[in-house]
Write an enzyme that holds these catalytic residues in place. Structure first.
Site, PDB file in Angstrom:
ATOM      1  N   ASP A 234       0.896  -1.170   0.000  1.00  0.00           N
ATOM      2  CA  ASP A 234       0.000   0.000   0.000  1.00  0.00           C
ATOM      3  C   ASP A 234       0.929   1.213   0.000  1.00  0.00           C
ATOM      4  O   ASP A 234       1.658   1.450   0.981  1.00  0.00           O
ATOM      5  CB  ASP A 234      -0.875  -0.036   1.259  1.00  0.00           C
ATOM      6  N   VAL A 235       0.897   1.986  -1.079  1.00  0.00           N
ATOM      7  CA  VAL A 235       1.886   3.064  -1.243  1.00  0.00           C
ATOM      8  C   VAL A 235       1.747   4.176  -0.212  1.00  0.00           C
ATOM      9  O   VAL A 235       2.634   5.018  -0.080  1.00  0.00           O
ATOM     10  CB  VAL A 235       1.843   3.676  -2.667  1.00  0.00           C
TER      11      VAL A 235
ATOM     12  N   LYS B  16      -2.364  15.456  -8.966  1.00  0.00           N
ATOM     13  CA  LYS B  16      -1.396  15.159 -10.036  1.00  0.00           C
ATOM     14  C   LYS B  16      -0.473  16.347 -10.304  1.00  0.00           C
ATOM     15  O   LYS B  16       0.697  16.170 -10.613  1.00  0.00           O
ATOM     16  CB  LYS B  16      -2.132  14.742 -11.315  1.00  0.00           C
TER      17      LYS B  16
ATOM     18  N   TYR C  63      -8.364  15.487  -8.270  1.00  0.00           N
ATOM     19  CA  TYR C  63      -7.396  14.657  -9.010  1.00  0.00           C
ATOM     20  C   TYR C  63      -6.379  15.575  -9.684  1.00  0.00           C
ATOM     21  O   TYR C  63      -5.171  15.345  -9.613  1.00  0.00           O
ATOM     22  CB  TYR C  63      -8.163  13.812 -10.028  1.00  0.00           C
TER      23      TYR C  63
HETATM   24  P1  NAP Z   1      -6.413   0.985 -12.065  1.00  0.00           P
HETATM   25  O1  NAP Z   1      -6.835   0.164 -13.204  1.00  0.00           O
HETATM   26  O2  NAP Z   1      -7.427   1.387 -11.033  1.00  0.00           O
HETATM   27  O3  NAP Z   1      -5.187   0.268 -11.340  1.00  0.00           O
HETATM   28  C1  NAP Z   1      -4.531   0.884 -10.273  1.00  0.00           C
HETATM   29  C2  NAP Z   1      -4.016  -0.186  -9.333  1.00  0.00           C
HETATM   30  O4  NAP Z   1      -3.459   0.479  -8.173  1.00  0.00           O
HETATM   31  C3  NAP Z   1      -5.122  -1.108  -8.836  1.00  0.00           C
HETATM   32  O5  NAP Z   1      -4.676  -2.436  -8.767  1.00  0.00           O
HETATM   33  C4  NAP Z   1      -5.404  -0.555  -7.444  1.00  0.00           C
HETATM   34  O6  NAP Z   1      -5.933  -1.522  -6.553  1.00  0.00           O
HETATM   35  C5  NAP Z   1      -4.014  -0.132  -7.025  1.00  0.00           C
HETATM   36  N1  NAP Z   1      -4.029   0.780  -5.897  1.00  0.00           N
HETATM   37  C6  NAP Z   1      -5.016   1.630  -5.502  1.00  0.00           C
HETATM   38  N2  NAP Z   1      -4.660   2.232  -4.343  1.00  0.00           N
HETATM   39  C7  NAP Z   1      -3.428   1.746  -4.023  1.00  0.00           C
HETATM   40  C8  NAP Z   1      -2.551   1.965  -2.948  1.00  0.00           C
HETATM   41  N3  NAP Z   1      -2.851   2.780  -1.939  1.00  0.00           N
HETATM   42  N4  NAP Z   1      -1.356   1.303  -2.935  1.00  0.00           N
HETATM   43  C9  NAP Z   1      -1.050   0.451  -3.923  1.00  0.00           C
HETATM   44  N5  NAP Z   1      -1.842   0.170  -4.953  1.00  0.00           N
HETATM   45  C10 NAP Z   1      -3.023   0.826  -4.999  1.00  0.00           C
HETATM   46  O7  NAP Z   1      -5.759   2.350 -12.548  1.00  0.00           O
HETATM   47  P2  NAP Z   1      -5.142   2.715 -13.973  1.00  0.00           P
HETATM   48  O8  NAP Z   1      -6.222   3.307 -14.783  1.00  0.00           O
HETATM   49  O9  NAP Z   1      -4.333   1.592 -14.512  1.00  0.00           O
HETATM   50  O10 NAP Z   1      -4.182   3.921 -13.547  1.00  0.00           O
HETATM   51  C11 NAP Z   1      -2.813   3.724 -13.201  1.00  0.00           C
HETATM   52  C12 NAP Z   1      -2.158   5.103 -13.106  1.00  0.00           C
HETATM   53  O11 NAP Z   1      -2.286   5.796 -14.342  1.00  0.00           O
HETATM   54  C13 NAP Z   1      -2.764   6.022 -12.055  1.00  0.00           C
HETATM   55  O12 NAP Z   1      -1.760   6.792 -11.439  1.00  0.00           O
HETATM   56  C14 NAP Z   1      -3.700   6.911 -12.857  1.00  0.00           C
HETATM   57  O13 NAP Z   1      -3.932   8.144 -12.215  1.00  0.00           O
HETATM   58  C15 NAP Z   1      -2.897   7.051 -14.139  1.00  0.00           C
HETATM   59  N6  NAP Z   1      -3.686   7.381 -15.319  1.00  0.00           N
HETATM   60  C16 NAP Z   1      -4.593   6.509 -15.825  1.00  0.00           C
HETATM   61  C17 NAP Z   1      -5.292   6.842 -16.969  1.00  0.00           C
HETATM   62  C18 NAP Z   1      -6.286   5.903 -17.578  1.00  0.00           C
HETATM   63  O14 NAP Z   1      -6.941   6.321 -18.550  1.00  0.00           O
HETATM   64  N7  NAP Z   1      -6.434   4.689 -17.124  1.00  0.00           N
HETATM   65  C19 NAP Z   1      -5.096   8.071 -17.585  1.00  0.00           C
HETATM   66  C20 NAP Z   1      -4.164   8.937 -17.032  1.00  0.00           C
HETATM   67  C21 NAP Z   1      -3.462   8.571 -15.918  1.00  0.00           C
HETATM   68  P3  NAP Z   1      -7.536  -1.520  -6.279  1.00  0.00           P
HETATM   69  O15 NAP Z   1      -8.204  -1.687  -7.599  1.00  0.00           O
HETATM   70  O16 NAP Z   1      -7.731  -2.661  -5.366  1.00  0.00           O
HETATM   71  O17 NAP Z   1      -7.831  -0.176  -5.670  1.00  0.00           O
END
Ligand code: NAP
Length: 246
Positions: A60-61, A156, A152
């Site tokens: 957990d970060v 960021k 958010y």
């Molecule tokens: P995601 O599918 O929700 O995956 C994120 C992972 O991080 C999940 O496994 C989640 O676990 C885990 N997580 C949540 N809280 C945490 C914590 N406290 N410690 C450790 N792990 C934790 O998200 P994603 O869309 O792949 O996004 C990944 C990154 O890219 C994020 O920083 C997001 O802001 C950024 N981003 C994403 C997009 C997009 O379109 N997807 C666009 C721009 C930026 P749980 O599911 O159990 O919470």
């Protein structure tokens, strides 16, 4: 020889979504990968699938002690860590006026403090090892404001400031710190019911008229992790189908 042969990488939030894509790409490019996440089953399954050059540890970060344990596990398994990908991140969307302090704290805990602890915990060993690359996953929302996404945006932007300042402090130690700013990418995070409409509207404004693939972001992460980006630090790398150019 593969691009990241002999490198050791730690990825947060690596069990699914973008994090999983980073893990797969870094592994494919030859790195030994420490997969971390709060989502244990998926992470353990992924590590098993990838075999000897991958290991999973729960992290957990937001928990500094968990960082110590994860780094210790990673270093005992593969040796000093060369690459840190601070990927774990969460979003809450609603009108600005409806947000509570608790909402803001929750986002800052993961999106800002997560990067803060990760960098503080990894930098001493990177410095001792003579270098490293840190990639902080931000968002287009770390470069501009969007209605409904204010806290958010705030988290960021704050993380981007941290990236730039730490890059200044550690450039002389051959440690590079960059941020990656994806647009909308096809992951479980963007499939949530509460943001489906927002994503559909978003596509209309993307010059490429499509959502990105996780692998397209992972390729940027691998580039920044590697020596191919040796003169880049404190910089923002956009992966968004052209939207920020409009
Ligand atoms: P995601 O599918 O929700 O995956 C994120 C992972 O991080 C999940 O496994 C989640 O676990 C885990 N997580 C949540 N809280 C945490 C914590 N406290 N410690 C450790 N792990 C934790 O998200 P994603 O869309 O792949 O996004 C990944 C990154 O890219 C994020 O920083 C997001 O802001 C950024 N981003 C994403 C997009 C997009 O379109 N997807 C666009 C721009 C930026 P749980 O599911 O159990 O919470």
């Amino acid at each position: 020889m593969k691009l990241l042969a002999d490198k050791v990488a730690l990825v947060t939030g690596g069990s699914q979504g973008l994090g999983e894509a980073h893990v797969r790409k870094l592994h494919e490019d030859g790195a030994k990968v420490i997969i971390t996440d709060v989502l244990v089953d998926n992470g353990e399954k992924l590590a098993k699938e990838l075999g000897d050059n991958a290991t999973f540890v729960k992290l957990d970060v937001t928990d500094p002690d968990a960082w110590d344990a994860a780094i210790e596990h990673g270093e005992n398994t593969f040796g000093p860590i060369d690459i840190l990908v601070n990927n774990a991140g969460i979003d809450i969307m609603k009108p600005f006026i409806e947000f509570t302090g608790a909402d803001l704290q929750k986002l800052l805990d993961v999106n800002l403090f997560g990067n803060f602890y990760g960098m503080q915990k990894i930098l001493p060993s990177m410095k001792k090892a003579g270098g490293g690359s840190i990639v902080n996953i931000s968002s287009l929302e770390g470069l501009r404001g969007t209605a409904g996404n204010s806290i958010y945006n705030a988290s960021k932007f704050a993380a981007t400031g941290l990236t730039k300042a730490v890059a200044q402090e550690y450039a002389e130690y051959n440690i590079r710190v960059n941020s990656v700013h994806p647009g909308a990418i096809q992951t479980p995070g963007v499939e949530a019911d509460d943001i489906k409409d927002t994503v559909q509207n978003y596509i209309q404004n993307i010059p490429m008229k499509r959502i990105g693939k996780p692998e397209e972001v992972a390729k940027m992460v691998a580039f920044l992790a590697s020596d191919n980006s040796s003169y880049s630090t404190g910089a923002e790398f956009i992966v968004d189908g052209g939207i920020m150019a409009t």
